[in-house]
Design a protein around this motif. Structure first.
Motif, PDB file in Angstrom:
ATOM      1  N   ASP A  12      -7.127   3.660   0.546  1.00 53.94           N
ATOM      2  CA  ASP A  12      -6.089   3.558  -0.480  1.00 53.94           C
ATOM      3  C   ASP A  12      -6.061   2.144  -1.030  1.00 53.94           C
ATOM      4  O   ASP A  12      -6.332   1.179  -0.299  1.00 53.94           O
ATOM      5  CB  ASP A  12      -4.721   3.915   0.104  1.00 53.94           C
ATOM      6  N   GLN A  56       0.860  -1.190   0.000  1.00 51.52           N
ATOM      7  CA  GLN A  56       0.000   0.000   0.000  1.00 51.52           C
ATOM      8  C   GLN A  56       0.889   1.229   0.000  1.00 51.52           C
ATOM      9  O   GLN A  56       1.972   1.226   0.600  1.00 51.52           O
ATOM     10  CB  GLN A  56      -0.948   0.031   1.210  1.00 51.52           C
ATOM     11  N   SER A  57       0.416   2.296  -0.666  1.00 52.93           N
ATOM     12  CA  SER A  57       1.151   3.563  -0.731  1.00 52.93           C
ATOM     13  C   SER A  57       2.588   3.360  -1.219  1.00 52.93           C
ATOM     14  O   SER A  57       3.524   3.957  -0.691  1.00 52.93           O
ATOM     15  CB  SER A  57       1.151   4.242   0.644  1.00 52.93           C
ATOM     16  N   ASN A 110      -0.784   8.532   8.010  1.00 54.63           N
ATOM     17  CA  ASN A 110      -0.623   8.071   6.633  1.00 54.63           C
ATOM     18  C   ASN A 110       0.835   7.810   6.282  1.00 54.63           C
ATOM     19  O   ASN A 110       1.132   7.013   5.392  1.00 54.63           O
ATOM     20  CB  ASN A 110      -1.231   9.085   5.664  1.00 54.63           C
TER      21      ASN A 110
END
Length: 297
Positions: free
Chosen positions: A121, A102-103, A154
């Motif tokens: 996300d 993720q990210s 985040n």
């Protein structure tokens, strides 16, 4: 499908046991969409898929424990647009390793591994070990309810965390005041379970070793296990016996002696395994192995 609510707790248990094999992966995907988040599932062994889930609602959080065979789960931008509960979820691995992306960060999480993710996300989670069950615990927390700015949280997405790191403490695993007592105990038990499973082969594994690893007192550890049917020491013994039983009935392990299996699973002497095995299963390890052997051709 089996559905039971455990006495004395709002814990819901479900499994694929009663679902036809060809429908199990689709059934599991529906379960994820209705009780966690929409994801697309795929597996090159869909016909062999099996899964179990236990879920409990706690004040300000939901905890879900999953045991499943190999698959890949993807959450796409289209699914996010369709439904986003705007939650963070902590992933704690208890069984076979998993890989989560993720990210633009990829985390390889083994037993005891911990990481933070967002439902907002895209995410890809690979449960690829074909020989072992994957076991994970998810704690779902509303994004608006955490006492940290989203910009700070985040930055942690997709990054392996430790419960002793500043990030782990900020997320409430060591900062005891941030989570309800019930939630903290569920996390503590999950961490204890992961450590036990990962260290069964160590004959020195005992309540003191577990408490030291978790940075808690032995008394606190025993208190967390109070609602379970077995004490900490009894849990260790039973899991060692379960692993030995799996080894004894596994054709791939037929060349291992019973003594080797006993030592591999943390018994100091083969005789210790024989006594405990007979007391629990009513047969000796040798008798079980003989009964499980394929018929001679």
């Amino acid at each position: 499908m089996s559905l039971t609510t455990e006495p004395g707790a709002s814990v819901v248990s479900l499994s694929t046991d009663g679902v036809p094999a060809q429908e199990r992966l689709g059934w599991w995907q529906c379960l994820m969409e209705s009780d966690v988040i929409p994801v697309a599932l795929s597996s090159d062994r869909a016909g062999d898929f099996a899964g179990r889930a236990r879920m409990v609602e706690l004040p300000g959080a939901r905890v879900a424990e999953f045991s499943l065979t190999t698959l890949t789960a993807r959450r796409t931008p289209a699914q996010i647009r369709r439904l986003d509960p705007e939650q963070y979820f902590l992933v704690l691995v208890r069984g076979a390793p998993i890989q989560v992306e993720q990210s633009r960060r990829t985390a390889h999480l083994s037993a005891g591994g911990l990481a933070l993710y967002s439902t907002s996300d895209p995410i890809v989670a690979d449960f690829l070990d074909r020989d072992r069950r994957h076991q994970v615990v998810l704690m779902l927390l509303p994004q608006a309810g955490l006492p940290l700015p989203a910009t700070r949280l985040n930055r942690l997405l997709g990054t392996p965390l430790t419960t002793r790191s500043p990030a782990g403490a900020l997320l409430g695993l060591d900062a005891e005041g941030l989570l309800p007592v019930e939630t903290r105990e569920h996390v503590l038990l999950a961490r204890a379970d992961a450590f036990i499973d990962h260290n069964l082969g160590d004959p020195g594994l005992d309540p003191a070793a577990i408490a030291a690893h978790l940075h808690i007192s032995v008394r606190t550890l025993h208190h967390a296990f109070r609602a379970r049917p077995r004490t900490v020491a009894a849990t260790i013994r039973r899991r060692r016996l379960e692993r030995c039983r799996e080894d004894l009935t596994d054709p791939r392990q037929h060349r291992r002696t019973i003594g080797d299996i006993a030592l591999r699973r943390g018994f100091r002497h083969p005789a210790d395994l024989s006594r405990a095995f007979r007391a629990v299963y009513g047969v000796t390890p040798g008798e079980l192995r003989a009964a499980s052997a394929p018929p001679a051709r």
